[in-house]
Design an enzyme around this catalytic site. Structure first.
Site, mmCIF file in Angstrom:
data_model
loop_
_atom_site.group_PDB
_atom_site.id
_atom_site.type_symbol
_atom_site.label_atom_id
_atom_site.label_comp_id
_atom_site.label_asym_id
_atom_site.label_seq_id
_atom_site.Cartn_x
_atom_site.Cartn_y
_atom_site.Cartn_z
ATOM 1 N N HIS A 49 -13.637 -12.698 -57.637
ATOM 2 C CA HIS A 49 -13.605 -11.408 -56.942
ATOM 3 C C HIS A 49 -12.328 -10.635 -57.291
ATOM 4 O O HIS A 49 -12.395 -9.460 -57.694
ATOM 5 C CB HIS A 49 -13.681 -11.637 -55.431
ATOM 6 N N GLU A 50 -11.195 -11.287 -57.135
ATOM 7 C CA GLU A 50 -9.924 -10.611 -57.396
ATOM 8 C C GLU A 50 -9.746 -10.291 -58.881
ATOM 9 O O GLU A 50 -9.124 -9.278 -59.238
ATOM 10 C CB GLU A 50 -8.750 -11.468 -56.895
ATOM 11 N N HIS A 53 -11.165 -6.829 -59.615
ATOM 12 C CA HIS A 53 -10.223 -5.745 -59.291
ATOM 13 C C HIS A 53 -9.118 -5.670 -60.348
ATOM 14 O O HIS A 53 -8.783 -4.597 -60.844
ATOM 15 C CB HIS A 53 -9.580 -5.991 -57.925
#
Length: 376
Positions: A49-50, A53
């Site tokens: 997920h990170e 980003h």
């Protein structure tokens, strides 16, 4: 002779101690390794997920101050270029800290200085990576199956009740109570979600759609005391060809998305309570339990299915328009597109700070409940 016997006795005692230590270590390891696996699984999902980003922030030349795995005090950190990479104490999340994300900044590479469409891509990239990971896992699971289950009825069990309600062999179930069925996972979830065993089912029969009203199934009480619907028919399976694996994997990934938002709807409408929720502690515990069962049965498909469920859950949940979540930031950006000017950063940061405080409070309550259930 006595001296020899004494030495032998002492040696035997040491051997017994070593064996006892080995047994203690073995017992400890048998409990510890599933938890370690669960933390690694959960950590990998957060990392993906990170990473979404982070990757698009770098692509659009946004200054990234920190990439952190975990929350709380920093255990390890290393600065490479302008970015600090950190490992934090509590393995319950992570974050990418970008310049100008929650405050005013004059840096030309600040997040807030970038065009709205770039910021939208950066914000949704994390959830998108989770959804893609879930899709890949579903495809891989189906690739490893002997047969892939379909929502087509193959035959009925001897004690079948539903056959008397109009269901027939070779019926392809396409709707249950108005909800579309695209995979066997849809079928099983929607049937398990039913509370009374009576539902309207639409089937594809000889090329035509047929609606069967009030199809009835038997409700049974199981050994663990729970009551649920009894599946009184079997379904066809298809060979895992490349096409079938990809199509069914995509269908199951979409089914999990539906599971998430229907579960959220059930939660909001009061069908689920606090005891039905699980935070990071409860999630890790459940993954550990599944890992233990998988090691005994040598079938790891359920473990990876749980991983797919969690990563898709995180992806969908993060896109909800709630403060402090990616969806909350996306909501402000959509307003910016409509207004053609951004809302002042300080006002947005206040909203996200309040949302984060409430989210942390909710997580503390859920985690306390997780601990209570573990003790109980």
């Amino acid at each position: 002779m006595k001296l020899i016997l004494k030495h032998v006795s002492m040696l035997l005692k040491e051997v017994v101690k070593i064996n006892l230590l080995a047994l203690d270590f073995s017992a400890l390891w048998s409990k510890a390794w599933p938890i370690a696996v669960a933390i690694l699984f959960f950590g990998f999902i957060i990392f993906i997920h990170e990473l979404g980003h982070f990757t698009f922030a770098k692509i659009f030349k946004v200054k990234v101050n920190e990439f952190a795995m975990g929350m709380g005090p920093t255990l390890l950190k290393k600065k490479i270029g302008e970015t600090t990479y950190a490992l934090r104490l509590f393995p319950i999340g992570g974050f990418v800290s970008m310049e100008g994300e929650d405050e005013e900044s004059e840096d030309d590479r600040a997040f807030s200085k970038k065009p709205c469409w770039q910021r939208i891509i950066i914000v949704v990239a994390g959830a998108t990576m989770n959804l893609i990971l879930g899709l890949i896992i579903c495809i891989c699971i189906n690739a490893g199956q002997d047969l892939i289950a379909t929502p087509v009825i193959a035959d009925f069990r001897e004690d079948s009740v539903s056959v008397s309600s109009g269901l027939e062999k070779n019926d392809k179930i396409v709707e249950i109570d108005g909800h579309g069925v695209t995979s066997y996972m849809d079928l099983s979830f929607l049937m398990m979600r039913d509370k009374d065993g009576v539902m309207d089912i639409a089937v594809k029969r000889e090329g035509e759609k047929v609606l069967l009203e009030d199809v009835t199934f038997e409700m049974r009480e199981y050994e663990d005391g729970t009551k649920g619907l009894y599946f009184d028919f079997r379904v066809y399976g298809v060979e895992p060809t490349f096409k079938n694996v990809v199509v069914s994997g995509a269908g199951e990934a979409l089914s999990i998305v539906r599971v998430v938002y229907l579960s959220l709807f059930d939660l909001v409408t009061g069908q689920y309570g606090l005891n039905d929720l699980a935070g990071p502690i409860g999630t890790v515990t459940q993954i550990a339990d599944v890992a233990t069962d998988a090691s005994k049965s040598h079938d790891f498909s359920t473990l990876f299915l749980v991983m797919a469920l969690i990563t898709i859950n995180i992806g969908v949940f993060n896109l909800l328009p709630l403060p402090a979540l990616d969806g909350g930031r996306l909501f402000f950006m959509v307003i910016e597109l409509i207004r053609r000017k951004p809302i002042k950063a300080k006002y947005e940061s206040w909203v996200h700070a309040a949302g984060l405080a409430l989210l942390i409070l909710l997580m503390l309550v859920i985690s306390a409940n997780d601990i209570f259930k573990l003790i109980k």
